[in-house]
Design an enzyme around this catalytic site. Structure first.
Site, PDB file in Angstrom:
ATOM      1  CE  LYS A   3     -52.465  25.863  34.073  1.00 36.50           C
ATOM      2  NZ  LYS A   3     -51.747  24.700  33.568  1.00 36.50           N
TER       3      LYS A   3
ATOM      4  CE  LYS B  24     -43.037  18.379  30.962  1.00 39.25           C
ATOM      5  NZ  LYS B  24     -42.908  18.061  32.386  1.00 39.25           N
TER       6      LYS B  24
ATOM      7  CD  GLU C 290     -50.801  32.079  31.749  1.00 42.03           C
ATOM      8  OE1 GLU C 290     -50.816  31.012  31.080  1.00 42.03           O
ATOM      9  OE2 GLU C 290     -51.186  32.137  32.940  1.00 42.03           O
TER      10      GLU C 290
ATOM     11  CG  HIS D  94     -32.964  49.459  55.639  1.00 41.17           C
ATOM     12  ND1 HIS D  94     -32.548  50.488  56.468  1.00 41.17           N
ATOM     13  CD2 HIS D  94     -31.867  48.732  55.358  1.00 41.17           C
ATOM     14  CE1 HIS D  94     -31.239  50.388  56.642  1.00 41.17           C
ATOM     15  NE2 HIS D  94     -30.799  49.327  55.986  1.00 41.17           N
TER      16      HIS D  94
ATOM     17  N   GLY E 201     -41.489  21.094  35.103  1.00 44.81           N
ATOM     18  CA  GLY E 201     -41.257  22.492  34.737  1.00 44.81           C
ATOM     19  C   GLY E 201     -40.337  23.218  35.706  1.00 44.81           C
ATOM     20  NE  ARG E 202     -42.781  21.757  41.493  1.00 41.05           N
ATOM     21  CZ  ARG E 202     -43.817  21.142  40.935  1.00 41.05           C
ATOM     22  NH1 ARG E 202     -44.334  21.590  39.815  1.00 41.05           N
ATOM     23  NH2 ARG E 202     -44.346  20.058  41.489  1.00 41.05           N
TER      24      ARG E 202
ATOM     25  CD  GLU F 283     -46.141  24.848  40.274  1.00 43.78           C
ATOM     26  OE1 GLU F 283     -46.929  25.752  39.986  1.00 43.78           O
ATOM     27  OE2 GLU F 283     -45.204  24.522  39.525  1.00 43.78           O
TER      28      GLU F 283
HETATM   29  C1  G6Q Z   1     -43.832  23.699  36.954  1.00 43.80           C
HETATM   30  C2  G6Q Z   1     -45.146  23.756  36.362  1.00 43.80           C
HETATM   31  C3  G6Q Z   1     -45.464  25.042  35.638  1.00 43.80           C
HETATM   32  C4  G6Q Z   1     -45.066  25.086  34.185  1.00 43.80           C
HETATM   33  C5  G6Q Z   1     -45.766  26.263  33.524  1.00 43.80           C
HETATM   34  C6  G6Q Z   1     -45.409  26.422  32.078  1.00 43.80           C
HETATM   35  O1  G6Q Z   1     -43.377  22.741  37.514  1.00 43.80           O
HETATM   36  O2  G6Q Z   1     -45.347  22.627  35.593  1.00 43.80           O
HETATM   37  O3  G6Q Z   1     -44.939  26.171  36.290  1.00 43.80           O
HETATM   38  O4  G6Q Z   1     -43.679  25.181  34.065  1.00 43.80           O
HETATM   39  O5  G6Q Z   1     -47.153  26.107  33.661  1.00 43.80           O
HETATM   40  O6  G6Q Z   1     -45.752  25.292  31.362  1.00 43.80           O
HETATM   41  P1  G6Q Z   1     -45.241  25.071  29.896  1.00 43.80           P
HETATM   42  O7  G6Q Z   1     -43.758  24.982  29.908  1.00 43.80           O
HETATM   43  O8  G6Q Z   1     -45.887  23.820  29.410  1.00 43.80           O
HETATM   44  O9  G6Q Z   1     -45.689  26.278  29.095  1.00 43.80           O
END
Ligand code: G6Q
Length: 544
Positions: A506, A208, A214, A386, A269-270, A355
């Protein structure tokens, strides 16, 4: 707006009082008292049969929980979300994942603009791109068709796509290999790409913000890996596309913004895998299946928005969760899908739920004096039986569990499905009813062994039973949990749509990076533990 703490609401107080009366009631008695219980405490909607009878509750409990939902303004806040009000107050954003699956002719206005046409324009662009990839019309730099798709993303830009890809693998085009790289640990990238030919590989950089360390580190390694073989910067345009809200950064990376799939700041994001973040999934399962999945999401959205609370699946699931979390003091919820395709579903829900509702202050910033989001965990059945079910059956902790199963298998093989489902039904029965010491002794178990073989029972479960795991059903299940989380967040008065809790780590990592990378050993000014650990790493990292 000043908020009333939930515990000050009359319904909450009534629930607390009611709890003291029924806390020790055993499911054995509740079932014995009402022969119809197993039918009475059920709801069927959206192709999901939800049996909540094996929960430690009565009709009175449900009446009070539903009153709590009313008093907490669940209805009003739901409308506010669907109308695009900026309910994500700490980021001043609307929360409109529901717009991602709205039909073409719907109208959802944010800041004076109907966002639905833009949503469908991106979906159309994704469909077109998918068709060009799968038909072989889109060629790699050397003229070979694309056979491998690697999604690079993390958190919300990974967990949804990978979960849904695994869940819908049955519907996937097996000519295309899909991989998902998320971890900044180089092992993830190396293992995902070691058997791939760069000339046949497409990377989808899903971010996003397009600044996540990462993802950008993996994206740069992917570019180096591809160019090592393809030997020309122009190859990037044929082997990299982006999913992002940040066109400037996408183009800085070298991706043609014509090959960028957009989404918007009102998609968390989620909550995003039904947006362009699901491009890898669409390539795998095809546009038609993807749209069926969206239709499933949408019909659960409509169910949630319009069905009376007492028959509303997400509301019921949420309220029963609150009952255990806030009155029984349960700390966790186990998610136990009896379908191997749903192997990543618990991990996906972990982010969605933890989250969203892992918050210690309310919307006004006041410290809460009650429990908020539970710990979510689980694995598919029967494997977990198990492993950790022992603790659920005979441990000292109360672990409410959601059992998710299907009447029909996608892979009929001999007796497998009946055996799977026999276990599915047996577990919730065993958890609810247990086995008394008398029953154990009647089986001829010696006196000194009896206690070990006794099952208290009274361990609560939800059962969600559907016919078949289709794209549409997956959409429904995800929307069910999205709205469950929303209802709980509303009752707890937290902002379910921010995630400030991931920031501090972070920031501190960014401070440590130069301490590890700088050629001159930088002086360390952390605490004595962190300093010593970093020193040790710096000294030993190059030793063989
Ligand atoms: C979800 C968070 C988080 C996000 C990641 C990746 O709700 O906002 O998990 O999706 O940190 O972020 P980017 O898509 O910006 O790389």
């Amino acid at each position: 707006m000043s908020l009333k703490q939930p515990s000050q609401l009359p319904a909450w107080k009534a629930l607390a009082e009611h709890f003291s009366k029924i806390r020790d009631q055993h499911l054995r008695n509740l079932f014995a008292e009402d022969p119809e219980r197993g039918k009475r405490f059920t709801v069927e909607a959206e192709g999901i049969y939800y049996d909540y009878s094996k929960n430690r509750l009565t009709a009175e409990t449900m009446r009070l929980l539903l009153a709590l939902a009313e008093d907490s303004g669940v209805r009003e806040r739901t409308e506010a979300m669907f109308k695009g009000e900026k309910i994500n107050v700490t980021e001043n954003r609307a929360v409109l994942h529901v717009a991602l699956r709205a039909p073409r002719d719907a109208e959802i206005i944010i800041d004076g603009e109907n966002v639905v046409p833009a949503v469908h324009a991106v979906l159309d662009k994704m469909s077109d791109f998918t068709n060009r990839i799968t038909s072989g019309e889109w060629k790699g730099f050397t003229g070979k068709p694309i056979r491998n798709v690697v999604n690079i993303g993390i958190g919300g830009s990974d967990l949804g796509p990978v979960m849904a890809y695994e869940a819908l693998r049955h519907y996937a085009n097996r000519e295309i290999t899909c991989r998902f790289v998320s971890n900044v640990d180089g092992t993830d990238f190396v293992e995902a790409t070691r058997d791939l030919d760069p000339a046949e590989t497409l990377f989808i950089i899903s971010s996003k913000t397009f600044t996540t360390i990462e993802t950008m580190t993996n994206a740069r390694s992917a570019r180096d890996w591809a160019l090592k073989t393809l030997q020309d910067d122009k190859a990037v345009a044929k082997h990299f596309v982006a999913v992002s809200t940040n066109a400037a950064e996408v183009s800085k990376f070298g991706i043609d913004t014509a090959n960028m799939f957009e989404f918007w700041d009102w998609v968390g994001g989620r909550y995003s895998f039904d947006s362009a973040i699901g491009l890898s999934l669409m390539i795998a399962i095809g546009p038609d299946n993807f749209r069926q999945m969206l239709a499933g999401f949408h019909s659960m959205d409509e169910h949630f928005r319009t069905t009376p609370l007492e028959r509303n699946l997400p509301v019921l699931l949420a309220l029963i969760g609150i009952w255990y979390n806030n009155f029984f003091d349960a700390q966790t919820v186990a998610i136990l899908p009896y379908d191997h395709y749903l192997g990543r579903f618990p991990a996906y829900l972990q982010q969605l739920d933890m989250e969203s509702n892992g918050k210690h202050v309310d919307l006004d910033g006041n410290q809460v004096n009650y429990q908020t989001g539970p710990i979510i965990w689980g694995q598919p059945g029967t494997n977990g039986q198990h492993a950790y079910y022992q603790l659920i059956h005979q441990g000292t902790k109360l672990i409410p569990a959601d059992f998710i199963g299907f009447n029909q298998t996608l892979n009929p093989v001999g007796r497998h499905h009946d055996l799977l489902m026999a276990n599915f039904f047996a577990q919730t029965e065993a958890l609810a009813f247990g086995k008394t010491e008398e029953e154990v002794k009647a089986d001829g178990v010696a006196e000194d062994q009896a206690a070990h073989r006794t099952f208290e029972g009274n361990r609560p479960t939800n059962t969600l039973l559907a016919d078949r795991l289709t794209p549409e059903m997956l959409g429904k299940l995800v929307a069910l949990y999205e709205h469950k989380v929303f209802v709980q967040g509303t009752i707890w008065k937290v902002n379910s749509f921010d995630q400030w809790g991931v920031e501090l780590g972070k920031v501190l990592a960014n401070r440590i990076i130069p301490e590890l990378e700088s050629p001159q050993a930088q002086e360390l000014s952390h605490d004595s533990s962190t300093n010593t650990l970093i020193e040790r790493y710096r000294q030993r990292r190059n030793k063989q």
